[in-house]
Structures are given as C-alpha cells and as structure tokens.
Design an enzyme around this catalytic site. Structure first.
Site, PDB file in Angstrom:
ATOM      1  N   LYS A 198      45.889  49.957  25.780  1.00 11.29           N
ATOM      2  CA  LYS A 198      45.061  48.939  25.156  1.00 11.29           C
ATOM      3  C   LYS A 198      43.645  49.523  25.150  1.00 11.29           C
ATOM      4  CE  LYS A 198      42.419  45.068  25.164  1.00 11.29           C
ATOM      5  NZ  LYS A 198      40.948  45.246  25.057  1.00 11.29           N
ATOM      6  N   GLY A 247      38.129  48.550  35.557  1.00 10.96           N
ATOM      7  CA  GLY A 247      37.152  47.663  34.944  1.00 10.96           C
ATOM      8  C   GLY A 247      36.585  46.687  35.948  1.00 10.96           C
ATOM      9  N   SER A 248      36.206  45.526  35.445  1.00 15.21           N
ATOM     10  CA  SER A 248      35.534  44.550  36.306  1.00 15.21           C
ATOM     11  C   SER A 248      36.530  43.823  37.198  1.00 15.21           C
ATOM     12  CB  SER A 248      34.811  43.520  35.444  1.00 15.21           C
ATOM     13  OG  SER A 248      35.768  42.694  34.795  1.00 15.21           O
ATOM     14  N   ARG A 249      35.994  43.190  38.250  1.00 19.20           N
ATOM     15  CA  ARG A 249      36.825  42.418  39.159  1.00 19.20           C
ATOM     16  C   ARG A 249      37.457  41.237  38.417  1.00 19.20           C
ATOM     17  NH1 ARG A 249      34.748  40.788  45.148  1.00 19.20           N
ATOM     18  NH2 ARG A 249      36.456  39.447  45.793  1.00 19.20           N
ATOM     19  N   GLY A 287      38.122  40.964  35.235  1.00 19.05           N
ATOM     20  CA  GLY A 287      39.142  41.454  34.314  1.00 19.05           C
ATOM     21  C   GLY A 287      40.414  41.858  35.038  1.00 19.05           C
ATOM     22  N   GLY A 288      40.248  42.586  36.129  1.00 19.36           N
ATOM     23  CA  GLY A 288      41.406  43.036  36.894  1.00 19.36           C
ATOM     24  C   GLY A 288      42.181  41.871  37.490  1.00 19.36           C
ATOM     25  N   GLU A 317      41.656  49.010  39.345  1.00 23.31           N
ATOM     26  CA  GLU A 317      40.507  49.523  40.099  1.00 23.31           C
ATOM     27  C   GLU A 317      39.327  48.689  39.628  1.00 23.31           C
ATOM     28  OE1 GLU A 317      37.123  51.777  39.994  1.00 23.31           O
ATOM     29  OE2 GLU A 317      38.473  53.423  39.415  1.00 23.31           O
ATOM     30  N   CYS A 345      31.870  53.749  39.280  1.00 17.30           N
ATOM     31  CA  CYS A 345      32.551  52.884  40.254  1.00 17.30           C
ATOM     32  C   CYS A 345      32.118  53.248  41.659  1.00 17.30           C
ATOM     33  CB  CYS A 345      34.062  53.071  40.181  1.00 17.30           C
ATOM     34  SG  CYS A 345      34.716  53.114  38.524  1.00 17.30           S
ATOM     35  N   GLU A 382      29.072  43.719  43.942  1.00 21.75           N
ATOM     36  CA  GLU A 382      28.672  44.810  43.071  1.00 21.75           C
ATOM     37  C   GLU A 382      27.699  44.332  41.983  1.00 21.75           C
ATOM     38  OE1 GLU A 382      31.831  46.513  40.694  1.00 21.75           O
ATOM     39  OE2 GLU A 382      30.806  48.425  40.553  1.00 21.75           O
TER      40      GLU A 382
END
Lengths: 536, 536
Positions: free
Chosen positions: A188, A244-246, A248-249, A268, A310, A403
C-alpha cells in the site's frame, strides 16, 4: 512514450498496470509548497481484492522456487531500481523535500539491503534446519525421522513509510525481507510519495517478469484508508508490515485483532530514544568524554534529517554534575546556529509544531534554545528546538515522554540517581536507548543502568547516537511496545526475514520428497542442527 | 506431618505457600465417579496480583544469572519431581483417570524435557548471537560494533492443560521453556488435577529455594476464570502459554487483545489432524502398503489414550480405489473390538458424546463402527466410534471438519482427486497432516499434495500416525490457526524457548559490559554468526 511514462501514475495488480477506480489525488512537493500536476487514482475495494487473490495464487508457485531463484529476483529488483537513474532520485526529492544526497544514499541503502537478502538466501542457513534422524532401535520407543525448517507464512501486506521514501517504502526492508522469505507482497503506497512509489513498483514488476516470477508475487496499490484496512482484514493475508505513526499502527493492529484468524502485525510506530548522560562521560575538559563533545554530537543527531528518523533522540536524561552547565550551553549554541528545513509533508510539519507548542508551555519546561532564524514557510519547515526541565516536572507530565516527530529534544536534568532511575522506569518501550558513561562508572554503580535500558529497548548504545541504523546481521530495529507492536522482531537487517516464516516439521519423509534444505546430502551446503550439533 | 502434607492443597505465591482467599472446590476422580475429599481454594484477585508482582521483581535478578545456573535449576526441578515418587503418580492417576503406565511415562517425558532445556542452555547457541565488528575505516561511513542476542521477554503466565497433567501442565513444556529462556512463570493450575498441580508446584518451589533462585521466579495459582483473565490482562505479564480448547484459547486471546500493550499469546487449541490415504499406499495385499495394515494403524491411533491427544486423527480422506472396502472393513473390525474407557473428566466426556451425536445424525453420514460394549458409566467413559461419509456431504457441512475431542474419527471417501483436493483446501489450520502414498504416486501427481498439506499444518507426516509427539530439536507442535493462535511457534521441543525471547542489539559496548554470549573471547564457547559466517 516509454513504458515508464505510460505507467507512471498507476497501481500494479500483479504485473498488470491498473488505473485506479477510486478517488483521485495529487502528490505534494513540500519544498515548492505546491501540489504536483500528475493525478493518481486510488484502487477500489475490488481491485485490492484482486491483488490479494493474485498474491495467494502466486504463493504456492513462489514457495517452490529454489532459494537462488528468489535471490536472483531480489538482485534484479536492485538493478532495475538503479536503471531508473536520476528519474527516481528527482521524483523522490520532489515528493519528500529531502536533499538529493540523502535520497541518493537511501537508494544505495535500498539496493544494498535487497542484495543483502539475496546473499542471505544463497548462503541459506537462515532457515534454521534441524534434523533428528530416525532411531529405529531406541528403547522403549523407536524415534522416527524428523526434519524441521522455516517456511514462508503467506501473502504479506506492506505499508510504506513517509520518512524513507525508498528504504522503508515500496522496495524497502519489509518488501525485501518478505519476498526473500518466500512471501508474495502487496504494498500500500504512502500518499506522500505516490510517484516514487509507482516508479519503484514498476521496477519490481519488470524484475519479476524478467526473472519469470509468478504473476501476483508483487502488487503496488495506491489506496485510501478504508481499502488499507480491507487489506489487513483480508482472509488471504497472513502478515502485515508497517512503519509510521503510533495512531496509524494501532489502527491497523485493531483491524487485525478483529479478524477471525489472528495474524502477525509488525508495526514500527514511535520512540523517543532516550539518551542517558552520567557525569563520568562529560568529566573531561576536552576529547570524547567532554561536555562540549557529547553535547555537540547530541545537537547534530537531533537536527539530522530535520529530526525525521524513528531513532531521533527525543529525550535526554542528564545526571547533574559540575559540567551540566557547559553541556547545556553547548547544546544551546549548536541549536541556535542551526537552520529550519523542509519537512516531509505539511501534516508532519503541523504535528511537529503542535507537539513542540504543547511541551514548551508546560510550567517548569524551558526553551533551552531554538534555531535563530525561523523557516521560509512555517507550513513546511521544521525549526530545531531543545527544551529542558527537571525530573519532577517530567514525571508529573502526561505527555512529555511522547514522541514529537521532528528536530526537537527535551533535556531532563536529574538531581539524583534516584530521580534518574525513576525517569527511566517510567518510560515506555523504545527502539533505542543510549548511555554515556565510563565503564567504571557503570560497574561500580548501585543501579544496573544497562539492564534498566535493555528492558526498555531493542538496541542499547554505549555512547554514539541512535540515528544511523546499520543494515546487517546484528541490527535490531524493533523494541517493546509502543516502539513496535511485536518486540520479537526487527524490521532492519537479516533478522527481518524471520518475521514472515513459521516452522514446519517433515516426519519420516523419503529423501527425494524433502525440501532441499533438509535432504540427507545437504545439497544447499547450509549449517544444520543435527541432534543439537551444528554441522555442514 | 511432612511439608508435602502441609502444603498439599495450597497455591504458591513465589516461595510462599498460600491458602487461597477465593472459592473452594474439590477434585473429581473420573474412574471413581466421585469428588475427592481434599478441598482447594482459589486465589483472590489480590493474591494473583501479588504473584505477578513477585515475578516482575524476580525478573531483573533471574535474567542476570548465567545460563548454567538456570540449567541447574531446571535439572533440580526434574529431580524434585522424581523425588515425589509414587505420591505424584498416584495422585495424577486419581485425578486424570489415565492409567499408571501412561502417567509414569508422562513423568519421564516431563523430567526429560526439563533436562533437555537444561542441556540446551549449557550448549548455549540457541541465543542466536550475531556480531558485526566495528569497521572504523569503512567508506563512506565507518561501522560501529554491533552485537545481538535473544533475551527473555519478561513474566509469562502458563495455563496447564487437562489431557497431560504433567507434560503440558505445571512443570510442562511451557513452564520449562519459559524458565529456560529466563522468564519468571506464573502457572494457573487446571482444576481437573489440582492435587497433582500442587505437588508439582511445590517441587518447583523446593528446587528454586535449593538453587537460590529469586523469590517469585515461579508461582502456582489455583484460580477461577475471572482471575485467569486478570492474569492475562496484567500489565506486568509479557506473554501467555496455553493448551486447551478453542473456546478457552480464544477467550484468553480476546483478553490479551484488549490490553493497551499487545503481548504474544501462544494458545494451542484444536486440530483434527487429517490423514490422507492415496491408493498406492493400500495397494498391496499385505505388508506396510496394505489396506489392512494402514487401517489397523489408524484405528489404534484413534483410540490411543481414549483419543485425548491434540494430535488424534479425527479426519481421514480416502481416495476411492479397489481397496477402499477392505480398508473400511478393517477399521470397522478394530473399532468394534475396542472398549470404552474413562475420559479425563465429565465435561470432556459429555462434550465428546455431544460431538459424536451431532455428526452421526447428519444425513449422508454413516456409523462405520462403534465399540460393541458401551461403557460402565456413560458419564465418564468414551466409546470409540468411526463415522464415514462422502466428499460432497463433508463439504456441505458446517461442522463435520471440527474437532471432536475423544476416540472418534470421520472417514471421508473421495470419489476423485478433485474432490480430495477440494476437501483439503476447505480445512482450517492443523497441528499435523499425514499422507499415505507411494513416493512415485506423489512425484507423478497432477496435484502437489505435500504443498497442500504443508500450507495447512505445522507437521507433515509421510505415513505413520500423528499421535506420539517427539520432544526434540526438530519437532514442531504448532500450526496455522486455529491449531494455534501463533503459527510461528512450537510448544514442544527446543524451539519452544523461542516463544519467550526478543532480540537486543548492543552497540559499541566495552567488552566487559557485554553479556558473556557476546564477549570477544566467546567464553560460553557457543556458535555465533560473525558477519554472516557461523563460527565458534
């Protein structure tokens, strides 16, 4: 018109260039503050389903290829990426706002890791072959012949990251390790660099065709969030890789958890990568163990790549000592002298500014230094800043440990070892944790600082800075939640292949029906565990 | 009164014998159809929390022990189990209804696997040490020293299974592998064998004390379902091991998925362990490739241990051939001549009877044979039965492919290869899949039967029967969902230790501060991967 031009802004459903049936969108060029001309179209749910179905159909063919054939495929991808030449570099620079040198280096890293996995396949021992030969005369019961190896898990969905448009995107570490493992991949694309994604996707498709790979071994989809979630929920998908972001994950993780069949999700997500500085490490007047050297290194690491790694050091814990002032002064000086720079996209820049603002207004938090010059455009440029505070303020805050993605850091000055210990214990899981100290200081300490950091992170550094992630056998780019959703994994280095496999045991098989990795003659010449002993 | 007597029916919160503060219950003796006299008390939520807290406190101490110290601890547990002598055997027989010989063998398996993990620790290479030495002169950038190994993940909660009161219970494979990995363990005892659990729990506590292990490295809790769920949800718990029913495993998985921090859940749940018989395998008039030999072996495997194995062959797919009739006749004959026998508990027996009843009344399903004699008590004795049907009936049913835990099997006679293929593709994930065929038959087939079975199972057998799980390096006791919740794992064999670890990289560390597995001199004398090459 060249093939490249024809297929520039399409998805690929297997080898088939596919104009999307869904919504249109355009790429944004952060350095130009404008949308680019080319229109991209997201795929429809039906098109996404076709890609996954093709992947599932390719799987039984792809799994049967010899390791060397998969290795040749990975090498071919690397060559096709190089063959794209400046077109790829220019497009990635345009879409990411990252400098040419950085993108060019990232391309080298991307092709390098494809070739690293190719070499891993050719060497072959990674399958962890284990053999217990039959013992027909064993008492009280005979033992049958047992042979075990790691086999691919099935089709994998990969989500490209915005901050590494090449190395953590379409042909990045997730794709390379999944293809190496023997898993078809559906990528994606990240909407921040759709043109780069299409170029790379096409290079992979060309390589797949040249090397005779089964159609469907790779697909590239431009897709909206709804279709992204559909991919994760698809019953034929067997694992997910995400950087990606927290938020999103976690969203993808929740979708995966709603599946009837649980699957591994390797997300991650976020890390502040704490750096701990003990007095011994800055006790000298000059040289590596001086406050000025360590502080200058820190400042450089904070602003490297506009802080968009990261592994950016977002939190520094300084145990108070006579050199604290000198340390802080040097950091301040370097940050003041730094410049704002273009960030990856407007969303990231805006989130950065909000995060900095939220932290700087906390009572007891001070701005140690900010880049003197503001950016040309506050909408796309990140301005380096370092804040400072005390341990009690840090410990009483809900969000100072979170973060802030960009060129900022928070220095927490701890008055005592107890304060420092309390701060470190309060941290969530991290990709990295760094300690500056003298060896003597650590061996004589009442507190086991290394164990404390090891419990929190996937990589522990003695000095140095966490930015700069080596792609090698011994790298761990992972860590306890929320650094990743699965602390058992690394997304960088050869170990990344282990995310996409499962063990299978073959019992009492005739030699000729066994996979070659397990045959008696060891035709692949790999290291194998035979009754507990490693041998070739 | 001996210590054993004193502590007989208590929980252990670390080394502390703890009478439970919760509900009282009694063990049931299935062979006697009666509750036993001893009362057990479940722990309260507060007591469960104390056990987990103690485990978390023990972790940083336990993790620092040398591998040989953990190995000595495991050996000591094995010795303490043996020292319990007949008391343990008798109690386990009483509570499980399993015969003395079987329980005695299971004790050998249990102590054997504890010692196997001890030996694995002494050999030491399982930590997958990887070293990339520094390359200070590398261009364009120097490489820092990187060293990676597997480290324990943290406190583990283990759920004992009912069908192996020793080998998959308090001191079973989950506990042994987690303790070996360096993880403290909190066991939730199975209420079917609470006395056995207390005896074994106490043996572990005695071993822990004798070997100077940190208090909290092991706890044993009698607990109700609510407290069981609390254990899985506890923030200090970092992994879960479970063997039991699909409903039970999924319930725990859902609890784990509700945690803010995701953790690995290794639930081994259900399997029907398909056996595929191709014509060649039963084409001879006598000998191993005859219908009578294969059929007799199948019948014996179905009734072994009253069918109470996770690897019981619950589904047989027979590709129709001239010897089909003879195969079915032999199975029928053996099943008729078999006897009902005591099952593990009344709940399992009742579920067995319901499952059989559900299947036998499906139109088109026939009773091929049933044990001639009914059991003494229909409440606790399982009566062997084999059903038969056709592929179309099997494929149109919602539940004929589901596990019926007990001495039953369903033979599906497939008229064509296409029918057989369709049946196999319709199956869910399995612990095992077995194929009877001649090698020639497989290499010349249009359909790749082995790949088809490999995609469904953790262990593929060429002939033989799946019951009887070797404890060794090459065993995989796991498989795709719903056989387990995590197909990347095995719960039997040395590979089981890999469930409870995560990789950590040490960057630029002074040699003396590294774990011994990673030090330059290789003091543990283990196999290590140095820049991709295996060496000692």
């Amino acid at each position: 018109m060249s093939t490249t031009q024809q297929s520039f802004n399409v998805s690929f459903i297997g080898n088939e260039p596919a104009p999307g049936d869904g919504n249109l969108f355009r790429a944004f060029a952060p350095a130009r503050h404008e949308n680019l001309a080319d229109e991209f179209a997201n795929v429809s749910p039906e098109q996404a389903d076709q890609a996954v179905t093709k992947a599932a159909e390719a799987f039984p063919i792809y799994i049967k290829l010899m390791p060397a054939q998969r290795a040749d495929f990975l090498d071919a991808i690397a060559s096709e990426l190089e063959a794209l030449g400046d077109e790829l570099i220019e497009r990635a620079v345009l879409e990411s706002g990252l400098p040419t040198g950085r993108i060019s280096g990232e391309r080298g890293r991307t092709t390098g890791q494809l070739r690293m996995f190719a070499n891993l396949l050719r060497e072959g021992s990674w399958v962890d072959a284990r053999i217990n030969p039959a013992m027909p005369d064993r008492q009280p019961l005979p033992r049958t012949d047992l042979r075990r190896m790691l086999v691919p898990i099935g089709p994998v969905v990969v989500f490209g990251a915005s901050n590494f448009p090449l190395a953590f995107s379409v042909a990045g570490g997730d794709t390379a390790s999944a293809l190496a493992a023997g898993c078809p991949v559906v990528v994606k694309a990240h909407p921040s660099h759709p043109g780069t994604s299409s170029l790379v996707g096409q290079a992979i498709v060309v390589a797949a065709q040249k090397m005779g790979m089964p159609d469907g071994v790779f697909s590239l989809l431009h897709a909206d969030n709804e279709v992204a979630q559909q991919l994760v929920a698809h019953p034929l998908v067997k694992a997910v890789g995400f950087t990606g972001s927290r938020a999103g994950g976690l969203a993808l993780l929740r979708v995966a958890q709603g599946r009837p069949e649980p699957i591994p999700v390797y997300a991650e997500m976020s890390a502040v990568n704490p750096v701990v500085v003990l007095p011994g490490a800055i006790s000298q007047d000059s040289g590596p163990n001086s406050a000025t050297t360590v502080a200058a290194g820190l400042a450089a690491s904070v602003i490297l790549g506009v802080g968009q790694f990261c592994t950016n050091p977002g939190l520094v814990f300084l145990l108070d000592s006579p050199n604290t002032a000198s340390f802080l002064e040097t950091v301040a000086e370097k940050i003041k002298a730094s410049s704002p720079a273009t960030m990856l996209n407007a969303g990231i820049c805006s989130a950065y500014q909000k995060g900095v603002q939220q932290n700087r207004i906390v009572p007891g938090v001070h701005v140690l230094a900010e880049a003197d010059v503001d950016g040309e455009s506050s909408q796309t440029q990140g301005r380096p800043i370092v804040l400072s505070t005390t341990a009690p303020i840090f410990l009483s805050s809900e969000f100072l440990s979170e973060e802030v993605f960009g060129p900022s850091s928070l220095i927490v000055v701890c008055a005592t070892e107890t304060e420092l210990e309390e701060c470190l214990r309060s941290l969530e899981g991290q990709l990295t944790a760094t300690i500056y100290a003298t060896p003597t200081e650590l061996t004589h300490a009442d507190i086991d600082w290394i164990s404390l950091l090891q419990a929190k992170a996937g990589r522990v550094l003695f000095g140095g800075f966490p930015t700069g992630v080596e792609v090698s056998e011994a790298m761990t780019h992972g860590g306890p939640f929320p650094a990743t959703s699965d602390s058992r994994s690394t997304s960088v280095g050869t170990g990344a292949i282990l995310r996409f496999v499962r063990p299978v045991t073959f019992q009492s098989f005739p030699d000729e029906l066994l996979p070659s990795a397990l045959q008696d003659a060891n035709p692949l010449d790999i290291w194998r565990n035979v009754d507990g002993k490693m041998m070739k």
